[in-house]
Design an enzyme around this catalytic site. Structure first.
Site, PDB file in Angstrom:
ATOM      1  N   SER A   1       0.780  -1.203   0.029  1.00  0.00           N
ATOM      2  CA  SER A   1       0.254   0.056   0.122  1.00  0.00           C
ATOM      3  C   SER A   1       0.864   1.167   0.059  1.00  0.00           C
ATOM      4  O   SER A   1       2.257   1.345   0.321  1.00  0.00           O
ATOM      5  CB  SER A   1      -0.849  -0.141   1.214  1.00  0.00           C
TER       6      SER A   1
ATOM      7  N   TYR B   1      -1.750  -1.148  10.474  1.00  0.00           N
ATOM      8  CA  TYR B   1      -1.856  -1.487   9.024  1.00  0.00           C
ATOM      9  C   TYR B   1      -0.680  -1.179   8.295  1.00  0.00           C
ATOM     10  O   TYR B   1       0.009  -1.579   7.664  1.00  0.00           O
ATOM     11  CB  TYR B   1      -2.868  -0.652   8.632  1.00  0.00           C
TER      12      TYR B   1
ATOM     13  N   LYS C   1       2.266  -3.226   6.133  1.00  0.00           N
ATOM     14  CA  LYS C   1       2.429  -2.853   4.868  1.00  0.00           C
ATOM     15  C   LYS C   1       3.775  -2.627   4.405  1.00  0.00           C
ATOM     16  O   LYS C   1       4.420  -2.787   3.333  1.00  0.00           O
ATOM     17  CB  LYS C   1       1.395  -1.743   4.099  1.00  0.00           C
TER      18      LYS C   1
END
Ligand SMILES: NC(=O)c1ccc[n+]([C@@H]2O[C@H](COP(=O)([O-])OP(=O)(O)OC[C@H]3O[C@@H](n4cnc5c(N)ncnc54)[C@H](O)[C@@H]3O)[C@@H](O)[C@H]2O)c1
Length: 261
Positions: free
Chosen positions: A147, A160, A164
């Site tokens: 991402s 998150y 990533k």
């Protein structure tokens, strides 16, 4: 001669095909002629699983859907076993399934940290390891979906963004340890027009206004489509990308080039 990407007779294993980016990736690989083994959390009888199968078969490619929770090692093994028994090989792995864990560094619990770790980091490594012998035989390719949060983030997007970012390290290790038989690349999309992001827009009183505000953050003055991400995956898996390995490619409409004033 026209440049053409023809993946006929290639088998692609894609995780998370029942929604969003994974559905777009499946569609674009099918358009390039590849056969697709896809998985998601939904049952084989669900509308979203049937939609996946139909979208692949519309392109005259073959589809296999396996209900899989990618955080369960035995279900990953089942996914690989069913793919091999149906297609006999795996040429390309697109490890895409993942969800947002936006908790914040102070509020994130140990439980959420572990759930995020299992889905957004460990599952990618575990599946790659299970596919390795098959990919090696085919001189295959691994694409890992990370991402733009791997490069810069927003307050509250922890943990998150941590996993990533870690995936860019996984990409490097697989590329240097498993090459030259297997090429590994990462793809880091920015803001993509997915059901999840529409739900995000809908959480604002003025959903259309929030969409326009988001679009304005991008020098290209649009947000990305799932098919655009899929087309990148098709290119990265093709012979035209044979010099690409060990790197994560940012696909963010120029958003990261723009300094906030
Ligand atoms: N949407 C974006 O703007 C965006 C941007 C950058 C990166 N990404 C990444 O792209 C990937 C796909 O995101 P999306 O927005 O399309 O999400 P989505 O929620 O629309 O789809 C997620 C897919 O993953 C599957 N999935 C989720 N948890 C799973 C599990 N435990 N086991 C098996 N399958 C599971 C779902 O069933 C679904 O098919 C994710 O890795 C996400 O982090 C998305």
């Amino acid at each position: 001669m026209a440049l053409e990407i023809n993946l006929k007779n290639k088998t692609v294993l894609i995780t998370g095909v029942t929604s969003g980016i994974g559905a777009g990736i499946a569609k674009m690989f099918a358009r390039a002629g590849a056969d697709i083994a896809g998985c998601g959390r939904h049952s084989r009888d669900s509308d979203v699983a049937k939609r996946f199968t139909e979208s692949v078969e519309e392109c005259r490619a073959k589809a296999l859907y396996v209900q899989t929770n990618v955080t369960k090692a035995e279900q990953l093994q089942q996914l690989v076993d069913e793919t091999i028994s149906r297609f006999g090989k795996i040429d390309i792995l697109v490890s895409n399934a993942g969800i947002n864990f936006f908790e914040g560094a102070a509020d994130c619990t140990e439980e959420e940290w572990m759930k995020n770790h299992d889905l957004n980091l460990a599952a990618h490594w575990r599946l790659a390891k299970l596919c390795k012998p098959y990919l090696q035989k085919q001189q295959g390719v691994i694409i890992i979906m990370t991402s733009n949060h791997a490069f810069a983030t927003i307050p509250g997007c922890f943990p998150y963004n941590v996993t990533k970012t870690a995936l860019t390290g996984l990409v490097r290790s697989l590329a240097i340890e498993w090459g030259p038989e297997i090429r590994t690349v990462g793809l880091a999309p920015g803001f993509i027009d997915t059901p999840g992001n529409q739900t995000w827009f809908n959480s604002f009183a003025d959903a259309a206004g929030e969409r326009q505000r988001t679009i304005a953050l991008h020098p290209v003055k649009k947000i990305g489509t799932t098919e655009e991400v899929g087309a990148w995956c098709v290119f990265l898996a093709s012979e035209y990308a044979s010099f690409a390995s060990g790197t994560t490619y940012l696909l963010d409409g120029g958003r990261s080039a723009l300094l906030q004033d």
